[in-house]
Design an enzyme around this catalytic site. Structure first.
Site, PDB file in Angstrom:
ATOM      1  CG  ASP A 187      -2.237   0.236   1.332  1.00 19.69           C
ATOM      2  OD1 ASP A 187      -2.858  -0.620   1.099  1.00 19.69           O
ATOM      3  OD2 ASP A 187      -2.297   2.012   0.987  1.00 19.69           O
ATOM      4  CD  GLU A 230      -4.851   4.298  -1.058  1.00 19.90           C
ATOM      5  OE1 GLU A 230      -5.539   3.641  -2.214  1.00 19.90           O
ATOM      6  OE2 GLU A 230      -4.451   4.396   0.148  1.00 19.90           O
TER       7      GLU A 230
END
Lengths: 323, 202
Positions: A187, A230
């Site tokens: 992430d 993301e």
């Protein structure tokens, strides 16, 4: 009107080839369509064997076909899709045609002379060059479409649905061949902050740059995909947890050291990673492996980001303590 | 929708038996070996019922579907489909007398299908005092579960299906396929008329 006179002019001007052979493969007739493309007047080759006049004929195959027409008194066919052409002839689109020779559909029909009762074989040749070109274009477009369907528009990595398909098939493969398989989920840290500081264009820029940077750090056999906004995933076939952990640590360090230049400003981004190895007994499906990597990623986040964590069974307890 | 009467069905079955005998004789001479064709088991079904009937038979198997159109006088027309459920057509090369290297599986499948279809239908048409013309055979793409969908799409265009199970035995080698003759309602009327004419003569 007596229609008999029509036969010859139409036969000559027909936009298909007509070739008539005797049962011993001698040429009895061909029409203008073939004569002009072959460049040999019919009178010169009448009664000669078709195999002497047309070079490169697949002799054994064609004889078998022609014999079947006579023996069974039934038509037989040849399609360009299986055999590009029977008679090697040029086509009339030398510039835009693509292929060198005329693609052909060929019907071979039994004919019986009305007076003598003699049997002949008629080969009807249809030019399928155009169709074959369209077919080829269609195939290319389908391939391009399929490719586009697998990629994420922004980062050009595999999109979630295709990446999940890959994961599923890799899990099955690893189980079948008793090979290790590991998974890294990561992430981008503080992505919301990046968007606030540099605008959405800046955020997108970071995603695109990191995607290609991380891709360059991987082996060809690893599959990097964009899992969510993301969030990304890497499938590492034939890799144990310790090997995957080394990869994860290296990616983490190199990303943190990597400077991104956006609008004359240097952006430093970090990522948090979670690593898990497939446990063929406990992980029934790809989803179970994903969940383990996700727990490890969550621990990395909770413990201060910019780090990598390997999945362990006691991680759930660690999470509870942090909470 | 009109289906065949029991008399018509009996007559058709009888004509098919004779046609199959003639076809196997021709095949045997062409292939230069003994060809044994069993008496075909024939079934007249609504085309819309056909996919369900074949679903089980071809479930979980790699099936090949070859289609060939035919047309005759007085509105007789239809589509003959041959269904095979083996994964490789390589064995067919021996029957057809080809070298394995010179022909593709698709070509062997269309070739054997065309031979089976045209010899059988030519004989059947001759029994009915008629002749038929044929389109080139085509292999339809029906990998995995697409077969039933494919049949459903075809069935929606035709009214009646004559489902004929044919078993071929060529000396040392046996194979089995299903032949399905799909014909539209108008062609069915023509067929019924032809059968009635034959029945009247008896």
């Amino acid at each position: 009107m007596d229609a008999h006179w029509l036969a010859m002019p139409i036969l000559q001007q027909l936009n298909s080839g007509v070739l008539v052979l005797s049962t011993d493969y001698g040429i009895s007739f061909y029409n203008q369509f073939i004569e002009r493309r072959l460049g040999v007047p019919l009178a010169e080759v009448r009664h000669k064997s078709v195999f002497d006049v047309f070079t490169d004929l697949p002799e054994a195959w064609l004889k078998r076909k022609l014999d079947s027409v006579v023996a069974l008194n039934a038509p037989t066919f040849s399609s360009w899709e299986q055999r590009p052409y029977v008679l090697k002839l040029p086509h009339l689109r030398p510039v835009s045609g693509g292929s060198d020779y005329m693609m052909q559909n060929c019907s071979m029909l039994p004919l019986v002379h009305p007076h003598t009762g003699e049997t002949f074989i008629c080969l009807l040749i249809e030019d399928a060059t155009d169709v074959s070109i369209y077919q080829l274009e269609l195939q290319r477009n389908m391939q391009a479409l399929q490719q586009a369907n697998r990629l994420d528009g922004l980062t050009k990595l595999y999109n979630r649905s295709y990446w999940e398909q890959l994961l599923q098939s890799e899990v099955l493969r690893a189980k079948r061949y008793h090979q290790p398989l590991s998974l890294i989920l990561f992430d981008l840290d503080k992505f919301k902050q990046l968007n606030d500081d540099y605008g959405h264009l800046g955020g997108d820029f970071v995603l695109i740059e990191l995607a290609s940077f991380i891709q360059s750090l991987l082996r060809e056999s690893d599959f990097l995909g964009r899992y969510g906004g993301e969030e990304f995933g890497i499938i590492l076939p034939n890799t144990s947890q310790s090997g995957a952990n080394e990869v994860a640590e290296r990616i983490c360090r190199q990303v943190a050291a990597h400077q991104l230049l956006f609008n004359q400003r240097i952006i430093r981004a970090t990522i948090s990673l979670g690593v898990a190895e497939l446990n063929p007994h406990r992980h029934q499906e790809a989803h179970d492996l994903l969940q383990c990597a996700d727990v490890a990623l969550y621990v990395s986040k909770r413990q201060g980001r910019n780090r990598s964590t390997c999945y362990r069974d006691d991680l759930q307890k660690v999470l509870q303590k942090v909470n | 929708m009109t289906m065949l009467t029991p008399d018509q069905q009996d007559a058709l079955q009888e004509l098919m038996n004779v046609s199959m005998g003639l076809a196997s004789d021709q095949l045997a001479r062409f292939l230069d070996t003994l060809v044994h064709l069993q008496v075909p088991a024939m079934q007249v079904v609504r085309a819309s019922d056909m996919p369900a009937q074949l679903r089980e038979l071809y479930a979980d198997k790699e099936a090949h579907l070859i289609s060939q159109g035919f047309i005759g006088p007085a509105g007789m027309q239809g589509e003959a489909m041959l269904l095979y459920n083996f994964s490789s057509a390589k064995q067919l090369a021996a029957i057809l007398g080809y070298q394995q290297s010179e022909v593709s599986d698709a070509e062997m499948l269309t070739d054997i299908s065309s031979i089976l279809t045209t010899t059988f239908l030519n004989s059947l048409a001759a029994q009915l005092g008629s002749t038929l013309s044929y389109s080139a055979p085509r292999q339809l793409n029906c990998q995995n579960n697409q077969l039933v969908e494919r049949l459903q799409a075809l069935a929606s265009r035709w009214n009646v299906a004559l489902q004929v199970n044919i078993q071929y035995q060529v000396t040392d080698y046996a194979f089995q396929c299903d032949m399905i003759l799909l014909i539209p309602g108008t062609a069915l009327q023509t067929l019924q008329q032809q059968l009635d004419d034959i029945l009247q003569d008896y």
